[in-house]
Design an enzyme around this catalytic site. Structure first.
Site, PDB file in Angstrom:
ATOM      1  N   ASP A   1      16.018   2.061   5.126  1.00 55.53           N
ATOM      2  CA  ASP A   1      15.633   3.290   4.434  1.00 55.53           C
ATOM      3  C   ASP A   1      14.107   3.365   4.439  1.00 55.53           C
ATOM      4  O   ASP A   1      13.442   2.827   3.557  1.00 55.53           O
ATOM      5  CB  ASP A   1      16.175   3.278   3.002  1.00 55.53           C
ATOM      6  CG  ASP A   1      15.926   4.591   2.269  1.00 55.53           C
ATOM      7  OD1 ASP A   1      15.023   5.351   2.680  1.00 55.53           O
ATOM      8  OD2 ASP A   1      16.626   4.853   1.275  1.00 55.53           O
TER       9      ASP A   1
ATOM     10  N   HIS B   1      -6.001   3.476  22.440  1.00 55.19           N
ATOM     11  CA  HIS B   1      -4.986   4.448  22.056  1.00 55.19           C
ATOM     12  C   HIS B   1      -4.845   5.536  23.116  1.00 55.19           C
ATOM     13  O   HIS B   1      -3.747   5.879  23.532  1.00 55.19           O
ATOM     14  CB  HIS B   1      -5.359   5.062  20.706  1.00 55.19           C
ATOM     15  CG  HIS B   1      -4.322   5.981  20.150  1.00 55.19           C
ATOM     16  ND1 HIS B   1      -3.245   5.527  19.416  1.00 55.19           N
ATOM     17  CD2 HIS B   1      -4.187   7.326  20.218  1.00 55.19           C
ATOM     18  CE1 HIS B   1      -2.499   6.544  19.062  1.00 55.19           C
ATOM     19  NE2 HIS B   1      -3.046   7.652  19.528  1.00 55.19           N
TER      20      HIS B   1
END
Length: 417
Positions: free
Chosen positions: A275, A373
């Site tokens: 969760d 990135h």
């Protein structure tokens, strides 16, 4: 195979990577078939999981290598759409290995259930609840014979007063050992089962009866030593500590700092069917526990000048129940990890968060976050520009060399080929 340091794993073909996993985690032919499937589930399965289903959305599943946690090697499945996260975590784990890897510990899997009582004399209600606490615990445990047989289940009762604009309320809290489950369902069931009894005992009126996702009795904590030379020298170590101090003292920086930590944690959570909303909410609340939002990690130098990272965060996870039992891809990811308990999974996720934080701080403190990135992001850009598979490598190389990674530039390079 028990060593998670797989040389040039990122350069292997998909089949070669799967062969490594097959050997490392003793995967079956069916496991490999599931990993090769698109998404791991059929529409019929999806339709039984959620309401109004119309399709299936897939996310990339990758493997972080090099992790040694509490003396054991792991290949860690990570599901995330953001470039560089898996590579960065793997790099940090490799640096940590030089000094033994990650040392982690997790609390028992205690869930907190709350019963809200209004229109009540709080002092009187509290005394009565504590007098009848054993009766409440017995009733709660009658709703889960499985936990009771394992010596788990509801353990203690406590009370607190909450002052509101509508008046004071009594909150009765049940501490429940949920074992290897995340525990939301059993906690809610127990809370609902004792509500009428609590009304009878206190003379008040019960409204909410539900678990708290602020799992402060379910912390994972740990540390790792990152060699100063592997990081790039003393200046980089000092810069990382300065960067951490920024996050520790400024909430605007701390939010982004902690988001990087959660990149690692949630990527593992996604792959193992956790969760994620509960984990995120608890983590950010914990970062604010002293009245100001701050870093979930701490960074300092040891006597040898090496960098020491520490993490402490609530971690409510499970390896049984819910989607873990029904989603083939998630079951396979749990098998790849080889975890035997929810606490072991907590330790892995905490280590992934610390590793990801180290890599982000290292990049920010040296060449900046965008260099690595954007290099990985270039592939997504090339695909978006419509570059065919056989020409993607060339287009990526050209964009990276020029420092101009954009859809427009990718199209221009493609036109000139």
């Amino acid at each position: 195979m028990t060593d998670s340091t797989i040389p040039k794993f990122h350069e292997k073909t998909r089949d070669e990577k799967l062969k490594v996993l097959e050997s490392f985690s003793d995967l079956s032919e069916e496991d490999i078939k599931i990993l090769k499937s698109e998404g791991g589930i059929s529409f019929d399965q999806a339709n039984n999981m959620v309401e109004n289903a119309i399709g299936i959305m897939s996310y990339p599943l990758g493997i972080a290598t090099n992790f040694k946690i509490n003396g054991k090697d792991y290949l860690i499945p990570m599901v995330i759409e953001e470039p560089s996260v898996i590579a960065a975590a793997s790099k940090a784990a490799k640096i940590a290995r030089k000094h033994g890897g990650f040392t982690m510990e997790a609390d028992n899997s205690y869930s907190i259930g709350q019963i809200q009582v209004v229109e009540v004399d709080v002092k009187f209600g509290t005394s009565k609840i504590m007098e009848k606490s054993e009766e409440i615990i017995i009733l709660a445990n009658s709703k889960s014979k499985t936990l009771s047989k394992m010596g788990k289940g509801a353990k203690t009762i406590s009370c607190k007063e909450v002052i509101t604009e509508s008046g004071p309320m009594l909150v009765v809290e049940i501490l429940i050992d949920v074992g290897d489950a995340m525990g939301a369902n059993v906690t809610n069931t127990m809370c609902e089962s004792v509500a009428s009894l609590i009304e009878k005992i206190t003379g008040g009126r019960v409204i909410l009866k539900i678990l708290s996702n602020y799992s402060t009795k379910r912390l994972v904590k740990g540390n790792a030593i990152f060699d100063k030379e592997e990081l790039g020298g003393e200046d980089i170590v000092n810069n990382i500590i300065w960067a951490y101090e920024f996050a520790a003292n400024d909430p605007y920086r701390a939010v982004t700092h902690n988001k990087g930590i959660m990149n690692g944690i949630i990527a593992v959570a996604n792959s193992t069917g956790q969760d994620t909303r509960a984990i995120e909410a608890a983590a950010h609340a914990y970062a604010s526990r002293h009245g100001k939002y701050t870093s979930l990690t701490k960074w300092k130098k040891n006597n040898d000048g090496n960098l020491v990272g520490e993490i402490e965060v609530p971690m409510s996870v499970g390896i049984v129940g819910g989607i873990i039992n029904i989603h083939p891809m998630i079951k396979t990811c749990v098998k790849i990890l080889g975890v035997k308990s929810a606490r072991e999974l907590s330790c892995i996720m905490g280590a992934a968060g610390l590793a990801q934080n180290l890599s982000a701080l290292r990049a920010l403190s040296s060449e900046g976050i965008q260099k690595g990135h954007m290099k990985l992001h270039a592939q997504n850009i090339a695909v978006s520009a419509g570059v065919p598979p056989e020409k993607i490598s060339y287009v990526i190389a050209e964009m990276t060399r020029e420092g101009n990674i954009s859809v427009t530039r990718a199209k221009e390079i493609l036109e000139n080929l």
